[in-house]
Design a protein around this motif. Sequence first.
Motif, PDB file in Angstrom:
ATOM      1  N   MET A   5      97.739  15.002  57.695  1.00 12.90           N
ATOM      2  CA  MET A   5      98.106  16.811  57.918  1.00 12.90           C
ATOM      3  C   MET A   5      99.920  17.191  58.223  1.00 12.90           C
ATOM      4  SD  MET A   5      94.760  18.888  58.387  1.00 12.90           S
ATOM      5  CE  MET A   5      95.122  19.994  57.366  1.00 12.90           C
ATOM      6  N   LEU A   6     100.826  17.347  57.019  1.00 13.84           N
ATOM      7  CA  LEU A   6     101.458  18.445  57.758  1.00 13.84           C
ATOM      8  C   LEU A   6     102.129  18.790  58.903  1.00 13.84           C
ATOM      9  CD1 LEU A   6     104.952  17.859  56.549  1.00 13.84           C
ATOM     10  CD2 LEU A   6     104.613  20.176  55.787  1.00 13.84           C
ATOM     11  N   GLY A   7     102.738  18.781  59.986  1.00 15.11           N
ATOM     12  CA  GLY A   7     102.623  19.358  61.631  1.00 15.11           C
ATOM     13  C   GLY A   7     102.360  20.601  60.858  1.00 15.11           C
ATOM     14  N   ASN A   8     103.039  21.863  60.222  1.00 17.60           N
ATOM     15  CA  ASN A   8     103.094  23.057  59.872  1.00 17.60           C
ATOM     16  C   ASN A   8     101.490  23.439  59.232  1.00 17.60           C
ATOM     17  OD1 ASN A   8     105.224  23.655  60.646  1.00 17.60           O
ATOM     18  ND2 ASN A   8     106.077  23.868  58.602  1.00 17.60           N
ATOM     19  N   ALA A   9     100.993  22.396  57.856  1.00 19.12           N
ATOM     20  CA  ALA A   9     100.118  22.722  57.406  1.00 19.12           C
ATOM     21  C   ALA A   9      98.465  22.359  59.038  1.00 19.12           C
ATOM     22  CB  ALA A   9      99.137  21.544  56.925  1.00 19.12           C
ATOM     23  N   ALA A  10      99.249  21.505  60.147  1.00 14.61           N
ATOM     24  CA  ALA A  10      98.090  21.794  60.808  1.00 14.61           C
ATOM     25  C   ALA A  10      98.300  22.767  62.112  1.00 14.61           C
ATOM     26  CB  ALA A  10      98.487  19.910  61.868  1.00 14.61           C
ATOM     27  N   VAL A  11      99.183  23.500  62.195  1.00 13.79           N
ATOM     28  CA  VAL A  11      98.901  24.766  62.668  1.00 13.79           C
ATOM     29  C   VAL A  11      98.323  25.888  62.511  1.00 13.79           C
ATOM     30  CG1 VAL A  11     100.536  26.757  63.714  1.00 13.79           C
ATOM     31  CG2 VAL A  11     101.628  24.204  64.306  1.00 13.79           C
ATOM     32  N   GLY A  14      94.944  25.090  62.582  1.00 10.72           N
ATOM     33  CA  GLY A  14      94.290  25.718  64.434  1.00 10.72           C
ATOM     34  C   GLY A  14      93.726  26.936  63.852  1.00 10.72           C
ATOM     35  N   LEU A  15      95.285  27.672  63.413  1.00 15.09           N
ATOM     36  CA  LEU A  15      94.557  28.961  63.973  1.00 15.09           C
ATOM     37  C   LEU A  15      93.599  29.570  63.125  1.00 15.09           C
ATOM     38  CD1 LEU A  15      98.187  29.885  62.757  1.00 15.09           C
ATOM     39  CD2 LEU A  15      97.964  30.128  64.901  1.00 15.09           C
ATOM     40  N   SER A 133     101.022  16.291  64.946  1.00 12.77           N
ATOM     41  CA  SER A 133      99.722  17.200  64.124  1.00 12.77           C
ATOM     42  C   SER A 133      98.504  17.605  64.772  1.00 12.77           C
ATOM     43  CB  SER A 133      99.289  16.317  62.549  1.00 12.77           C
ATOM     44  OG  SER A 133     100.869  16.410  62.222  1.00 12.77           O
ATOM     45  N   GLU A 134      98.141  16.623  65.454  1.00 13.66           N
ATOM     46  CA  GLU A 134      96.318  16.809  66.302  1.00 13.66           C
ATOM     47  C   GLU A 134      96.771  17.884  66.744  1.00 13.66           C
ATOM     48  OE1 GLU A 134      92.280  16.568  67.009  1.00 13.66           O
ATOM     49  OE2 GLU A 134      94.092  16.873  65.186  1.00 13.66           O
ATOM     50  N   GLU A 135      98.026  17.438  67.713  1.00 16.61           N
ATOM     51  CA  GLU A 135      97.676  18.821  69.045  1.00 16.61           C
ATOM     52  C   GLU A 135      98.508  19.695  68.621  1.00 16.61           C
ATOM     53  OE1 GLU A 135      99.445  15.815  72.330  1.00 16.61           O
ATOM     54  OE2 GLU A 135     100.788  17.015  72.140  1.00 16.61           O
ATOM     55  N   ALA A 136      99.403  20.083  67.498  1.00 15.33           N
ATOM     56  CA  ALA A 136      99.752  21.313  66.661  1.00 15.33           C
ATOM     57  C   ALA A 136      98.442  22.236  66.101  1.00 15.33           C
ATOM     58  CB  ALA A 136     100.414  20.801  65.364  1.00 15.33           C
ATOM     59  N   ILE A 162     107.963  17.948  64.172  1.00 22.31           N
ATOM     60  CA  ILE A 162     106.747  18.325  64.030  1.00 22.31           C
ATOM     61  C   ILE A 162     106.364  19.070  63.459  1.00 22.31           C
ATOM     62  CG2 ILE A 162     105.112  19.020  65.575  1.00 22.31           C
ATOM     63  CD1 ILE A 162     105.959  16.342  66.563  1.00 22.31           C
ATOM     64  N   ALA A 163     107.006  19.333  62.580  1.00 21.59           N
ATOM     65  CA  ALA A 163     106.740  20.852  61.338  1.00 21.59           C
ATOM     66  C   ALA A 163     106.661  19.770  60.195  1.00 21.59           C
ATOM     67  CB  ALA A 163     107.899  21.616  61.258  1.00 21.59           C
ATOM     68  N   HIS A 164     107.842  18.826  60.166  1.00 20.65           N
ATOM     69  CA  HIS A 164     107.721  18.120  58.921  1.00 20.65           C
ATOM     70  C   HIS A 164     106.840  16.739  58.688  1.00 20.65           C
ATOM     71  CE1 HIS A 164     110.572  21.563  57.082  1.00 20.65           C
ATOM     72  NE2 HIS A 164     108.988  22.168  57.165  1.00 20.65           N
ATOM     73  N   SER A 165     106.422  16.320  59.530  1.00 16.39           N
ATOM     74  CA  SER A 165     106.017  14.789  59.565  1.00 16.39           C
ATOM     75  C   SER A 165     104.113  14.708  59.576  1.00 16.39           C
ATOM     76  CB  SER A 165     106.302  14.059  61.106  1.00 16.39           C
ATOM     77  OG  SER A 165     105.502  14.489  61.972  1.00 16.39           O
TER      78      SER A 165
END
Length: 577
Positions: A5-11, A14-15, A133-136, A162-165
């Motif tokens: 997952m993309l970092g932003n997608a992971a956030v 999480g939300l 991404s997992e931490e995100a 982080i957002a785009h990796s």
Amino acid sequence: MKKLMLGNAAVARGLYEAGCGLISSYPGTPSTEITEQAAQYDEIYCEWAPNEKVAMEVAFGAALAGKRSACVMKHVGVNVAADPLFTIAYTGVNAGMVICVADDPGMHSSQNEQDSRHYAVSAKLPMLEPADSEEARAFAKRAFQLSEEYDTPVFLKLCTRIAHSQSIVELGEREEVPAKPYEKNIAKYVMVPGNARPRHPIVEERTQRLTAYAETTDLNREELGTDRTLGIITSSTCYQYAREVFGPQASILKLGLVNPLPREKILAFAAKVDQVLVLEELDPVIETHCRNLGLTVLGKDRLPMVGEFSQGLVAQRIRDTARPWMELEENIPPRPPVLCAGCPHRGLFYTLAKHKVTVLGDIGCYTLAAYEPLYAIETCECMGASVSSIHGFNKALGQDSEGKTVAVLGDSTFMHSGMTGLANIAYNQSNSTVIILDNSTTGMTGHQQNPTTGKNLRGDPAGKIDLETLCRAMGIRRVRVVDPYDLKATEEVVTEELAAPEPSVIITRRPCVLLKSVEKHPPYQVEPDKCKGCKMCMRIGCPAISWKDKKAVIDPTQCVGCGVCEQLCKFDAFLHC
């Protein structure tokens, strides 16, 4: 289940898993995809707000009502949202509230490199900073827990890398969190001075409790390796760089809670190593904290204060070893960013450049008109600044600039921050001409909807603001609409409104050519026998037009048949294929 997952997608995930019920945001690279991804979950109400201040206030309202909420923005968006931010830090929340902010070191798509950690320190709010991404995903969930436990909004900070990796994420189930009942509490939520004064000590006490939490939480973890000669204190992408450069044997204190920072944990880690290196991008926030603790550390004396870091940079600056790299022998020509082929803004900026009008610019894809060959924009500061600036410019210079100066901004930017500037022009009556570039979308951040498009974030029908009616209601009597593909009409309208002795608004209306709904016309081709090599067509800077053998050439794969070049050619050399 695990997923890349993309970092932003992971956030966003999480939300979702945390039971978030509402997200209000304004798009801005590199944060945009968080809200777009969250909108794919039906359980979350998601919206584009007119600006970040509104987004934060909407999120606070939802948290006040008892539903977990979030707002998302890029680093400069926090500037816009700072007014409610500092007061919500005093009031606290009811249900959890998370503020997702994405910084942009290296300024890939931003006008500055500000470090959002300063907002967390100044507003005295906790800030979490994931390193993958997992931490995100996990930190987004933890942020809600901290928000409710400590009665505070919580920052979740990312950066572009982080957002785009992408990295592996362990997906979890959604937690359905019951809504907390809203209870009237004037002393807590009405921040008049008499109520605000007692709230400040509560904020300070909360910071002390969070500092104690920072000492024991697993968000800050010590990873002692066999090499104790150098201990690295770091966070975010710099943690990844440290691992890649120094290897598994390195001793690292990885910080996930970057405000407030621990004291004893840092001192204890420093005592276990011979020397301490603080590895952080942009400002020396962690380094300053360490120095205040009495530690002697390596940091900004070896590493830059500007730009993104990389594995190579860290290796070179700290280890004095260059990372292997390859160099192409070919001399690759530079490719500066340009307005897209068929961009509806091109005709306007050609007209303004032709008449040597001073153009006060704004934030958007149209800012690219500052580059050659148009050179048509002379300022760009922040959202909406063009409208306020032209008022001051013309008030200062009077007739020397009136009729020779315009402000330009997009439809989304006008809704974001341009309206108040236009209200000032109408109220204080400067003879200023404002041009709203209405391309029916929020272009630079990826074609998001806005209050003028008639559709919401999910593309469903929504309230649509009529720009002409709005401008007239604000006190502007002269409001003109023109198609910027029509060069003759555009020149007439610009000339007439610059000559008018009162405030005026020009709306150049033509949808962005990249929108899927926009019909493309057949591409043009150049008749070589008719082309005289005058290069008039090259003045508009269209990437579909090039120069070969002293003749204009059109790339049919880029040309969308807008017809602007045809109107410029006096020899009828441009023909439809």
